[in-house]
Design a protein around this motif. Structure first.
Motif, PDB file in Angstrom:
ATOM      1  N   LEU A 176      44.923  38.936  53.746  1.00 25.69           N
ATOM      2  CA  LEU A 176      44.633  38.950  52.309  1.00 25.69           C
ATOM      3  C   LEU A 176      43.609  40.039  51.948  1.00 25.69           C
ATOM      4  CD1 LEU A 176      44.342  35.164  51.398  1.00 25.69           C
ATOM      5  CD2 LEU A 176      46.042  36.780  50.587  1.00 25.69           C
ATOM      6  N   VAL A 177      42.586  40.196  52.772  1.00 22.40           N
ATOM      7  CA  VAL A 177      41.459  41.067  52.440  1.00 22.40           C
ATOM      8  C   VAL A 177      41.755  42.538  52.716  1.00 22.40           C
ATOM      9  CG1 VAL A 177      39.073  41.613  53.044  1.00 22.40           C
ATOM     10  CG2 VAL A 177      39.770  39.232  52.738  1.00 22.40           C
ATOM     11  N   LEU A 178      42.270  42.856  53.877  1.00 22.85           N
ATOM     12  CA  LEU A 178      42.410  44.255  54.290  1.00 22.85           C
ATOM     13  C   LEU A 178      43.296  45.094  53.371  1.00 22.85           C
ATOM     14  CD1 LEU A 178      42.371  43.863  58.170  1.00 22.85           C
ATOM     15  CD2 LEU A 178      40.522  44.573  56.646  1.00 22.85           C
ATOM     16  N   PRO A 179      44.434  44.603  52.893  1.00 25.16           N
ATOM     17  CA  PRO A 179      45.218  45.428  51.955  1.00 25.16           C
ATOM     18  C   PRO A 179      44.446  45.772  50.682  1.00 25.16           C
ATOM     19  CG  PRO A 179      46.580  43.664  52.819  1.00 25.16           C
ATOM     20  CD  PRO A 179      45.167  43.396  53.265  1.00 25.16           C
ATOM     21  N   LYS A 180      43.616  44.856  50.204  1.00 27.00           N
ATOM     22  CA  LYS A 180      42.819  45.117  48.996  1.00 27.00           C
ATOM     23  C   LYS A 180      41.790  46.219  49.253  1.00 27.00           C
ATOM     24  CE  LYS A 180      44.555  41.767  46.489  1.00 27.00           C
ATOM     25  NZ  LYS A 180      45.403  42.018  45.360  1.00 27.00           N
ATOM     26  N   LEU A 181      41.277  46.281  50.468  1.00 27.82           N
ATOM     27  CA  LEU A 181      40.307  47.324  50.806  1.00 27.82           C
ATOM     28  C   LEU A 181      40.987  48.671  51.025  1.00 27.82           C
ATOM     29  CD1 LEU A 181      37.961  45.371  53.220  1.00 27.82           C
ATOM     30  CD2 LEU A 181      37.461  46.121  50.892  1.00 27.82           C
ATOM     31  N   ARG A 182      42.194  48.648  51.548  1.00 26.19           N
ATOM     32  CA  ARG A 182      42.919  49.903  51.783  1.00 26.19           C
ATOM     33  C   ARG A 182      43.339  50.566  50.483  1.00 26.19           C
ATOM     34  NH1 ARG A 182      45.961  46.839  55.924  1.00 26.19           N
ATOM     35  NH2 ARG A 182      44.859  47.192  57.882  1.00 26.19           N
ATOM     36  N   GLU A 183      43.721  49.778  49.507  1.00 28.87           N
ATOM     37  CA  GLU A 183      44.175  50.302  48.215  1.00 28.87           C
ATOM     38  C   GLU A 183      43.462  49.570  47.087  1.00 28.87           C
ATOM     39  OE1 GLU A 183      48.428  50.522  47.854  1.00 28.87           O
ATOM     40  OE2 GLU A 183      48.652  50.994  49.980  1.00 28.87           O
ATOM     41  N   PRO A 184      42.189  49.919  46.877  1.00 28.24           N
ATOM     42  CA  PRO A 184      41.442  49.207  45.830  1.00 28.24           C
ATOM     43  C   PRO A 184      41.958  49.550  44.438  1.00 28.24           C
ATOM     44  CG  PRO A 184      40.174  51.039  46.691  1.00 28.24           C
ATOM     45  CD  PRO A 184      41.414  50.952  47.529  1.00 28.24           C
ATOM     46  N   GLN A 185      41.884  48.584  43.559  1.00 27.76           N
ATOM     47  CA  GLN A 185      42.284  48.776  42.173  1.00 27.76           C
ATOM     48  C   GLN A 185      41.040  48.562  41.313  1.00 27.76           C
ATOM     49  OE1 GLN A 185      45.553  46.151  41.421  1.00 27.76           O
ATOM     50  NE2 GLN A 185      46.877  47.160  42.890  1.00 27.76           N
ATOM     51  N   VAL A 186      40.516  49.673  40.792  1.00 29.04           N
ATOM     52  CA  VAL A 186      39.298  49.633  39.994  1.00 29.04           C
ATOM     53  C   VAL A 186      39.607  50.197  38.616  1.00 29.04           C
ATOM     54  CG1 VAL A 186      36.915  50.441  39.833  1.00 29.04           C
ATOM     55  CG2 VAL A 186      37.909  49.977  42.080  1.00 29.04           C
ATOM     56  N   LYS A 187      39.199  49.477  37.602  1.00 24.63           N
ATOM     57  CA  LYS A 187      39.393  49.967  36.244  1.00 24.63           C
ATOM     58  C   LYS A 187      38.510  51.194  36.030  1.00 24.63           C
ATOM     59  CE  LYS A 187      38.674  45.810  34.531  1.00 24.63           C
ATOM     60  NZ  LYS A 187      38.324  44.803  33.528  1.00 24.63           N
ATOM     61  N   SER A 188      39.005  52.151  35.277  1.00 28.30           N
ATOM     62  CA  SER A 188      38.241  53.376  35.047  1.00 28.30           C
ATOM     63  C   SER A 188      36.917  53.084  34.350  1.00 28.30           C
ATOM     64  CB  SER A 188      39.061  54.392  34.260  1.00 28.30           C
ATOM     65  OG  SER A 188      39.435  53.858  33.008  1.00 28.30           O
ATOM     66  N   SER A 189      36.871  52.077  33.499  1.00 31.29           N
ATOM     67  CA  SER A 189      35.618  51.727  32.826  1.00 31.29           C
ATOM     68  C   SER A 189      34.579  51.197  33.825  1.00 31.29           C
ATOM     69  CB  SER A 189      35.865  50.702  31.723  1.00 31.29           C
ATOM     70  OG  SER A 189      36.435  49.522  32.264  1.00 31.29           O
ATOM     71  N   ASP A 190      35.031  50.397  34.786  1.00 29.86           N
ATOM     72  CA  ASP A 190      34.126  49.892  35.819  1.00 29.86           C
ATOM     73  C   ASP A 190      33.627  51.038  36.703  1.00 29.86           C
ATOM     74  OD1 ASP A 190      34.459  47.327  34.877  1.00 29.86           O
ATOM     75  OD2 ASP A 190      35.946  46.780  36.400  1.00 29.86           O
ATOM     76  N   PHE A 191      34.539  51.933  37.068  1.00 31.19           N
ATOM     77  CA  PHE A 191      34.166  53.077  37.892  1.00 31.19           C
ATOM     78  C   PHE A 191      33.129  53.935  37.173  1.00 31.19           C
ATOM     79  CE2 PHE A 191      34.541  57.443  39.288  1.00 31.19           C
ATOM     80  CZ  PHE A 191      34.442  57.309  40.663  1.00 31.19           C
ATOM     81  N   GLU A 192      33.343  54.180  35.892  1.00 36.22           N
ATOM     82  CA  GLU A 192      32.421  55.005  35.114  1.00 36.22           C
ATOM     83  C   GLU A 192      31.054  54.346  34.998  1.00 36.22           C
ATOM     84  OE1 GLU A 192      30.927  58.225  33.138  1.00 36.22           O
ATOM     85  OE2 GLU A 192      32.749  58.039  34.319  1.00 36.22           O
ATOM     86  N   MET A 193      31.015  53.040  34.827  1.00 32.20           N
ATOM     87  CA  MET A 193      29.747  52.320  34.751  1.00 32.20           C
ATOM     88  C   MET A 193      28.972  52.451  36.067  1.00 32.20           C
ATOM     89  SD  MET A 193      29.060  48.274  34.007  1.00 32.20           S
ATOM     90  CE  MET A 193      29.876  47.793  35.526  1.00 32.20           C
ATOM     91  N   ILE A 194      29.661  52.294  37.185  1.00 32.17           N
ATOM     92  CA  ILE A 194      29.022  52.409  38.495  1.00 32.17           C
ATOM     93  C   ILE A 194      28.574  53.843  38.750  1.00 32.17           C
ATOM     94  CG2 ILE A 194      29.432  52.237  40.980  1.00 32.17           C
ATOM     95  CD1 ILE A 194      31.326  49.848  40.251  1.00 32.17           C
ATOM     96  N   ARG A 195      29.389  54.811  38.344  1.00 35.94           N
ATOM     97  CA  ARG A 195      29.033  56.221  38.521  1.00 35.94           C
ATOM     98  C   ARG A 195      27.763  56.556  37.752  1.00 35.94           C
ATOM     99  NH1 ARG A 195      29.585  61.370  36.471  1.00 35.94           N
ATOM    100  NH2 ARG A 195      30.320  60.618  34.472  1.00 35.94           N
TER     101      ARG A 195
END
Length: 101
Positions: free
Chosen positions: A35-54
């Motif tokens: 369950l965990v490893l596929p999510k880490l291999r291909e993460p799905q992050v919203k662009s808004s979340d990515f921008e906030m973290i950046r």
């Protein structure tokens, strides 16, 4: 559900990537890994979340007053003694370059 089985996982950042640990002794440990490893291999992050973290990372890299003097010394020591380590300035430039990320 897996917590009730006594198994868990954790993800931590390391200087050379991510560290994933699975713990517990149970026949369901392999299912948790599946369950965990596929999510880490291909993460799905919203662009808004990515921008906030950046932006947060940019603020942290710009604020050199948030660190104690010994932390600055340790950062400098790591920079000259560990391969593939990047300076605060280089990381800040990379984070600010929207096209690089």
């Amino acid at each position: 559900a897996f917590q009730m089985c006594g198994i868990s996982y954790s993800v931590a950042s390391a200087s050379d990537g991510l560290s994933v640990s699975f713990s517990g002794f149970n026949e369901h440990l392999a299912q948790l890994q599946q369950l965990v490893l596929p999510k880490l291999r291909e993460p799905q992050v919203k662009s808004s979340d990515f921008e906030m973290i950046r932006r947060q990372m940019m603020l942290e890299l710009q604020d050199v007053t948030s660190q104690q003097p010994y932390q600055h010394a340790m950062e400098a020591m790591e920079l000259v003694s560990v391969t593939q380590t990047h300076s605060r300035k280089a990381m800040l430039q990379a984070v600010q370059d929207v096209w690089a990320v």
